[in-house]
Design a protein around this motif. Structure first.
Motif, PDB file in Angstrom:
ATOM      1  N   GLU A 263       0.819  -1.223   0.000  1.00  0.00           N
ATOM      2  CA  GLU A 263       0.000   0.000   0.000  1.00  0.00           C
ATOM      3  C   GLU A 263       0.849   1.268   0.000  1.00  0.00           C
ATOM      4  N   ALA A 264       1.963   1.256   0.720  1.00  0.00           N
ATOM      5  CA  ALA A 264       2.830   2.437   0.817  1.00  0.00           C
ATOM      6  C   ALA A 264       3.876   2.467  -0.295  1.00  0.00           C
ATOM      7  N   ASP A 265       3.844   1.471  -1.176  1.00  0.00           N
ATOM      8  CA  ASP A 265       4.769   1.371  -2.299  1.00  0.00           C
ATOM      9  C   ASP A 265       6.225   1.394  -1.820  1.00  0.00           C
ATOM     10  N   CYS A 266       6.496   0.618  -0.751  1.00  0.00           N
ATOM     11  CA  CYS A 266       7.849   0.552  -0.211  1.00  0.00           C
ATOM     12  C   CYS A 266       8.754  -0.215  -1.172  1.00  0.00           C
ATOM     13  N   ASP A 267      10.031   0.132  -1.158  1.00  0.00           N
ATOM     14  CA  ASP A 267      11.035  -0.476  -2.025  1.00  0.00           C
ATOM     15  C   ASP A 267      11.843  -1.554  -1.323  1.00  0.00           C
ATOM     16  N   LEU A 268      11.875  -1.491   0.011  1.00  0.00           N
ATOM     17  CA  LEU A 268      12.723  -2.374   0.799  1.00  0.00           C
ATOM     18  C   LEU A 268      12.113  -2.533   2.180  1.00  0.00           C
ATOM     19  N   ILE A 269      12.204  -3.746   2.717  1.00  0.00           N
ATOM     20  CA  ILE A 269      11.811  -4.016   4.099  1.00  0.00           C
ATOM     21  C   ILE A 269      13.081  -4.372   4.855  1.00  0.00           C
ATOM     22  N   VAL A 270      13.327  -3.697   5.965  1.00  0.00           N
ATOM     23  CA  VAL A 270      14.456  -4.034   6.834  1.00  0.00           C
ATOM     24  C   VAL A 270      13.849  -4.541   8.135  1.00  0.00           C
ATOM     25  N   ILE A 271      14.051  -5.834   8.395  1.00  0.00           N
ATOM     26  CA  ILE A 271      13.375  -6.482   9.517  1.00  0.00           C
ATOM     27  C   ILE A 271      14.371  -7.264  10.354  1.00  0.00           C
ATOM     28  N   GLY A 272      14.122  -7.297  11.642  1.00  0.00           N
ATOM     29  CA  GLY A 272      14.963  -8.066  12.543  1.00  0.00           C
ATOM     30  C   GLY A 272      14.417  -9.458  12.736  1.00  0.00           C
ATOM     31  N   ALA A 273      15.316 -10.381  12.997  1.00  0.00           N
ATOM     32  CA  ALA A 273      14.941 -11.755  13.322  1.00  0.00           C
ATOM     33  C   ALA A 273      15.474 -12.053  14.717  1.00  0.00           C
ATOM     34  N   HIS A 274      14.669 -12.706  15.500  1.00  0.00           N
ATOM     35  CA  HIS A 274      15.038 -12.970  16.890  1.00  0.00           C
ATOM     36  C   HIS A 274      16.020 -14.109  17.060  1.00  0.00           C
ATOM     37  N   GLY A 275      16.293 -14.877  16.022  1.00  0.00           N
ATOM     38  CA  GLY A 275      17.199 -16.005  16.158  1.00  0.00           C
ATOM     39  C   GLY A 275      16.603 -17.109  17.009  1.00  0.00           C
ATOM     40  N   LYS A 276      15.310 -17.389  16.808  1.00  0.00           N
ATOM     41  CA  LYS A 276      14.629 -18.412  17.593  1.00  0.00           C
ATOM     42  C   LYS A 276      15.061 -19.801  17.151  1.00  0.00           C
ATOM     43  N   THR A 277      14.990 -20.725  18.092  1.00  0.00           N
ATOM     44  CA  THR A 277      15.223 -22.126  17.772  1.00  0.00           C
ATOM     45  C   THR A 277      13.998 -22.657  17.039  1.00  0.00           C
ATOM     46  N   PRO A 278      14.122 -23.790  16.329  1.00  0.00           N
ATOM     47  CA  PRO A 278      12.944 -24.355  15.667  1.00  0.00           C
ATOM     48  C   PRO A 278      11.781 -24.586  16.629  1.00  0.00           C
ATOM     49  N   LYS A 279      12.068 -25.040  17.843  1.00  0.00           N
ATOM     50  CA  LYS A 279      11.014 -25.279  18.834  1.00  0.00           C
ATOM     51  C   LYS A 279      10.317 -23.961  19.211  1.00  0.00           C
ATOM     52  N   GLU A 280      11.089 -22.895  19.386  1.00  0.00           N
ATOM     53  CA  GLU A 280      10.503 -21.596  19.720  1.00  0.00           C
ATOM     54  C   GLU A 280       9.613 -21.088  18.586  1.00  0.00           C
ATOM     55  N   LYS A 281      10.004 -21.363  17.346  1.00  0.00           N
ATOM     56  CA  LYS A 281       9.203 -20.934  16.194  1.00  0.00           C
ATOM     57  C   LYS A 281       7.856 -21.634  16.169  1.00  0.00           C
ATOM     58  N   ILE A 282       7.837 -22.916  16.511  1.00  0.00           N
ATOM     59  CA  ILE A 282       6.584 -23.659  16.532  1.00  0.00           C
ATOM     60  C   ILE A 282       5.656 -23.087  17.594  1.00  0.00           C
TER      61      ILE A 282
END
Length: 156
Positions: free
Chosen positions: A110-129
């Motif tokens: 909607e905002a016609d953004c060109d790039l997304i800069v996002i952080g990742a928490h570095g979760k374990t696979p179990k934490e992601k589930i």
């Protein structure tokens, strides 16, 4: 050289920075602001109130929780905007309600953004589930624009 072939580095006019108000944003923001400054881009700060959390609340707690999360969101986007403004960058602030990864992508479109800069928490696979998956992974997997991911390592 054929018509339509562009050489060089991509230019960004609108950089989306999703924030959850955590320390992960502290590691993500320098990258986002540097890219935005190098491109004279507008920084879009977005916080998404996770409607799954609000829906899980019961009775009167629903409104209180929604109000609390919206207040957290306003503070989180204001922090990003303040930091961007200190670098002389134009900013746009938004707080939305929905499924975080879906709202990030919808806003970017909607905002016609060109790039997304996002952080990742570095979760374990179990934490992601347990947390219904990673927002950053879903954004990367479904985005139609480039996504710059800043991964935060886990403390052991």
């Amino acid at each position: 050289m054929s018509a339509g072939v562009q050489l060089g580095i991509e230019m960004y006019d609108r950089v989306l920075v999703p924030t959850d108000g955590t320390e992960t944003v502290e590691q993500t923001l320098p990258h986002a602001l540097s890219i935005a400054a190098d491109n004279d881009a507008t920084v879009h700060a977005l916080y998404v109130v996770d409607n799954r959390l609000v829906t899980a609340a019961e009775g009167d707690a629903t409104d209180d929780l929604r109000d609390s999360l919206e207040a957290d969101g306003e503070a989180a986007v204001a922090d990003v905007a303040d930091r961007a403004a200190a670098e002389g960058l134009e900013t746009v602030e938004a707080v939305r309600t929905g499924t975080p990864w879906k709202e990030v992508l919808a806003y970017a479109d909607e905002a016609d953004c060109d790039l997304i800069v996002i952080g990742a928490h570095g979760k374990t696979p179990k934490e992601k589930i347990v947390s219904l998956g990673s927002v950053s992974e879903r954004v990367v997997d479904n985005a139609s624009i480039p996504v710059f991911v800043v991964r935060r390592g886990r403390s052991e």
